[in-house]
Design a protein around this motif. Structure first.
Motif, mmCIF file in Angstrom:
data_model
loop_
_atom_site.group_PDB
_atom_site.id
_atom_site.type_symbol
_atom_site.label_atom_id
_atom_site.label_comp_id
_atom_site.label_asym_id
_atom_site.label_seq_id
_atom_site.Cartn_x
_atom_site.Cartn_y
_atom_site.Cartn_z
ATOM 1 N N GLY A 1 0.826 -1.197 0.000
ATOM 2 C CA GLY A 1 0.000 0.000 0.000
ATOM 3 C C GLY A 1 0.862 1.249 0.000
ATOM 4 N N VAL A 2 0.547 2.182 -0.893
ATOM 5 C CA VAL A 2 1.337 3.405 -1.037
ATOM 6 C C VAL A 2 0.413 4.618 -0.951
ATOM 7 N N ILE A 3 0.793 5.611 -0.153
ATOM 8 C CA ILE A 3 0.087 6.885 -0.164
ATOM 9 C C ILE A 3 0.687 7.698 -1.300
ATOM 10 N N ALA A 4 -0.051 7.806 -2.395
ATOM 11 C CA ALA A 4 0.479 8.363 -3.642
ATOM 12 C C ALA A 4 0.213 9.854 -3.726
ATOM 13 N N LEU A 5 1.283 10.625 -3.938
ATOM 14 C CA LEU A 5 1.167 12.076 -4.075
ATOM 15 C C LEU A 5 1.242 12.472 -5.554
ATOM 16 N N GLY A 6 1.377 13.766 -5.841
ATOM 17 C CA GLY A 6 1.289 14.278 -7.204
ATOM 18 C C GLY A 6 2.296 13.716 -8.174
ATOM 19 N N ASP A 7 3.487 13.348 -7.697
ATOM 20 C CA ASP A 7 4.529 12.872 -8.611
ATOM 21 C C ASP A 7 4.500 11.354 -8.814
ATOM 22 N N PHE A 8 3.436 10.690 -8.334
ATOM 23 C CA PHE A 8 3.309 9.237 -8.495
ATOM 24 C C PHE A 8 2.697 8.938 -9.857
ATOM 25 N N ARG A 9 3.322 8.007 -10.609
ATOM 26 C CA ARG A 9 2.832 7.638 -11.936
ATOM 27 C C ARG A 9 2.027 6.334 -11.834
ATOM 28 N N ILE A 10 0.777 6.391 -12.236
ATOM 29 C CA ILE A 10 -0.111 5.231 -12.165
ATOM 30 C C ILE A 10 0.190 4.282 -13.321
ATOM 31 N N ALA A 11 0.150 2.963 -13.028
ATOM 32 C CA ALA A 11 0.482 1.972 -14.046
ATOM 33 C C ALA A 11 -0.595 0.890 -14.112
ATOM 34 N N LYS A 12 -0.599 0.170 -15.217
ATOM 35 C CA LYS A 12 -1.531 -0.946 -15.400
ATOM 36 C C LYS A 12 -1.360 -1.944 -14.247
ATOM 37 N N GLY A 13 -2.471 -2.433 -13.717
ATOM 38 C CA GLY A 13 -2.433 -3.399 -12.610
ATOM 39 C C GLY A 13 -2.504 -2.759 -11.247
ATOM 40 N N ASP A 14 -2.265 -1.438 -11.179
ATOM 41 C CA ASP A 14 -2.403 -0.741 -9.887
ATOM 42 C C ASP A 14 -3.850 -0.811 -9.411
ATOM 43 N N LYS A 15 -4.018 -0.841 -8.101
ATOM 44 C CA LYS A 15 -5.348 -0.756 -7.504
ATOM 45 C C LYS A 15 -5.426 0.589 -6.797
ATOM 46 N N VAL A 16 -6.281 1.457 -7.310
ATOM 47 C CA VAL A 16 -6.331 2.850 -6.876
ATOM 48 C C VAL A 16 -7.572 3.085 -6.022
ATOM 49 N N VAL A 17 -7.384 3.627 -4.821
ATOM 50 C CA VAL A 17 -8.487 3.928 -3.912
ATOM 51 C C VAL A 17 -8.857 5.401 -4.070
ATOM 52 N N VAL A 18 -10.109 5.650 -4.444
ATOM 53 C CA VAL A 18 -10.589 7.001 -4.733
ATOM 54 C C VAL A 18 -11.783 7.324 -3.833
ATOM 55 N N CYS A 19 -11.784 8.529 -3.263
ATOM 56 C CA CYS A 19 -12.941 9.027 -2.525
ATOM 57 C C CYS A 19 -13.600 10.123 -3.364
ATOM 58 N N CYS A 20 -14.916 10.037 -3.541
ATOM 59 C CA CYS A 20 -15.572 11.053 -4.367
ATOM 60 C C CYS A 20 -17.003 11.302 -3.926
ATOM 61 N N LEU A 21 -17.455 12.514 -4.208
ATOM 62 C CA LEU A 21 -18.846 12.868 -3.993
ATOM 63 C C LEU A 21 -19.675 12.307 -5.150
ATOM 64 N N PRO A 22 -20.985 12.089 -4.941
ATOM 65 C CA PRO A 22 -21.814 11.449 -5.975
ATOM 66 C C PRO A 22 -21.742 12.106 -7.345
ATOM 67 N N LYS A 23 -21.699 13.444 -7.408
ATOM 68 C CA LYS A 23 -21.726 14.104 -8.716
ATOM 69 C C LYS A 23 -20.440 13.881 -9.513
ATOM 70 N N ALA A 24 -19.372 13.440 -8.827
ATOM 71 C CA ALA A 24 -18.103 13.214 -9.531
ATOM 72 C C ALA A 24 -17.950 11.778 -10.013
ATOM 73 N N ILE A 25 -18.835 10.886 -9.579
ATOM 74 C CA ILE A 25 -18.671 9.462 -9.885
ATOM 75 C C ILE A 25 -18.618 9.171 -11.380
ATOM 76 N N PRO A 26 -19.520 9.720 -12.228
ATOM 77 C CA PRO A 26 -19.431 9.417 -13.661
ATOM 78 C C PRO A 26 -18.090 9.792 -14.294
ATOM 79 N N ARG A 27 -17.527 10.946 -13.896
ATOM 80 C CA ARG A 27 -16.225 11.363 -14.440
ATOM 81 C C ARG A 27 -15.108 10.441 -13.971
ATOM 82 N N ILE A 28 -15.182 10.012 -12.716
ATOM 83 C CA ILE A 28 -14.161 9.104 -12.173
ATOM 84 C C ILE A 28 -14.229 7.765 -12.877
ATOM 85 N N GLU A 29 -15.443 7.256 -13.086
ATOM 86 C CA GLU A 29 -15.598 5.955 -13.735
ATOM 87 C C GLU A 29 -14.975 5.972 -15.134
#
Length: 449
Positions: free
Chosen positions: A417-445
């Motif tokens: 588990g990594v607390i990822a900041l702005g300079d972290f590069r996301i890669a295929k296979g990563d499991k990303v934990v996202v917190c969002c308000l309901p109105k942002a869910i479609p954009r996140i998906e």
């Protein structure tokens, strides 16, 4: 999605309510005319009266074109049978509510998927697991684990003594240069508004704050929240319900000292026979004298899981007056969560909410591995798996077109588990934990498709 829900009881109605808000096409099936009438008058869904295991009823519900069948009737047999029939009739995915946890414990032996049952859900088991998690992290009032604890979400009400009260998020981060936690959601005391914290967000006394942390960050979080880690060993459970029994059994297996109080004499004796390592007391837990006779003051935690929410809350308040470290109450009324900060009980647990969390991840788009809704906060935490086609693949977090109503709490990569900041590069296979308000869910998906 076209979704069929069988069972208009508390879990089924709650799911239909939440899913109807999501603009899903819902059909609710039940034999009870009054339940269906209530649902029809209060929700924008289709209702169908009849036996959910009737092939004709399923055909009337257009099961052959459905994306998901959720069987949550009071009958375990009905739920399992329905899923088998629905899959044979053309439904893409099926989920069954069960009470016998043996089925879940032996999934490697019994291939339920081959029978047509894709998922098994036990609200009682989910509640018992939630209680154990809360006892393990007793200073916090809400918690959820991702990938077995590689990343963990904690919720806490900030006391006046918390070192970062009055400081901005970016100032609090400087207290510990090697940042192993991230604030992901916040609710101000006395309000119903959920905030996604930014660098300039100021922490205030009484805030309900949710953090994501790696296993390295737990101790830091205790220090920063002004909380002390408390050892829980002696536990009193009020109520020999399915949740109470499962909790007592699991805690006994983990060498906790357990006292269980059950009002029904026959049930109390049955539980005593099945749980030889627990002390089972036949009595009315609402009787304060009985609680005192059974040394309530010497308990580290008090868990009230009777079938009556008010009894659970009031008995927890009695326990709290005796300086018990941790109190947990099972409640059925969702409105009580609106009062969770002022009610005086450390943690409220609701089976409907837990079941909905478990089911909702199958509704979301993208490769959603886990989902939880925050108690009393209008926010969701989702765990996505990054695919080669995902827009986030190969991108730095700071370069993502991420809505302000959402934030990345952490990333799980190669079993860490990594607390990822702005300079972290996301890669295929990563499991990303996202917190969002309901109105942002479609954009996140869309970012994780």
């Amino acid at each position: 999605m076209r979704i069929i829900i069988a069972g208009a009881g508390e879990v089924g109605f709650h799911l239909a309510k939440l899913l109807s808000y999501e603009a899903q096409e819902i059909t609710l099936i039940d034999t009870d005319k009054e339940r269906l009438s209530y649902a029809d008058n209060h929700l924008d869904i289709r209702v169908l009266r009849g036996d959910a295991t009737s092939i004709q009823v399923l055909q009337d519900a257009q099961v052959d074109g459905s994306d998901l069948v959720i069987a949550v009737t009071a009958s375990e047999t009905t739920n399992l049978t329905l899923c088998v029939l629905a899959k044979q009739l053309g439904c893409k995915r099926t989920m069954a509510r069960i009470s016998n946890t043996e089925f879940m414990d032996n999934r490697d032996i019994i291939k339920f998927e081959e029978l047509g049952i894709d998922e098994l859900i036990s609200p009682e088991r989910l509640a018992a697991m939630e209680i154990q998690l809360m006892l393990n992290q007793s200073a916090f009032n809400d918690t959820y684990q991702f990938e077995g604890g590689l990343l963990t979400m904690f919720g806490v009400i900030l006391p006046k003594t918390a070192p970062f009260v009055g400081k901005m998020v970016k100032e609090a981060a400087r207290i510990f240069p090697e940042l192993n936690f991230m604030p992901i959601a916040l609710q101000r005391k006395g309000t119903q508004f959920t905030l996604i914290p930014r660098g300039d967000t100021v922490f205030k006394e009484g805030d309900q704050v949710y953090f994501i942390t790696s296993d390295k960050g737990v101790e830091e979080l205790y220090k920063l929240s002004g909380m002390q880690k408390q050892e829980i060993k002696n536990v009193m459970i009020l109520g020999g319900s399915k949740v109470g029994y499962k909790t007592a059994r699991d805690l006994c297996n983990k060498k906790f000292n357990v006292k269980l109080i059950e009002k029904n004499k026959e049930k109390a004796f049955d539980i005593a026979d099945e749980l030889p390592h627990a002390l089972v007391i036949n009595g009315d837990g609402r009787n304060v004298e009985l609680l005192e006779e059974e040394n309530l003051e010497s308990m580290d935690a008090f868990i009230a899981v009777t079938g009556n929410s008010e009894t659970n809350i009031m008995s927890c308040l009695v326990a709290k007056s005796k300086k018990i470290k941790k109190t947990i109450a099972l409640v059925e009324n969702m409105d009580y969560f609106q009062l969770s900060q002022s009610i005086g009980v450390d943690t409220l647990i609701n089976k409907k909410l837990l079941a909905a969390n478990s089911i909702f991840r199958y509704i979301r788009k993208g490769e959603v591995l886990a989902l939880t809704r925050l108690n009393n906060l209008n926010a969701e935490i989702l765990e996505f798996e990054v695919k080669a086609t995902s827009l986030v693949n190969g991108e730095l977090i700071r370069d993502l077109n991420f809505p302000r109503e959402a934030s990345i709490g952490g990333v799980i990569r190669n079993g860490e588990g990594v607390i990822a900041l702005g300079d972290f590069r996301i890669a295929k296979g990563d499991k990303v934990v996202v917190c969002c308000l309901p109105k942002a869910i479609p954009r996140i998906e869309k970012l994780f498709l």
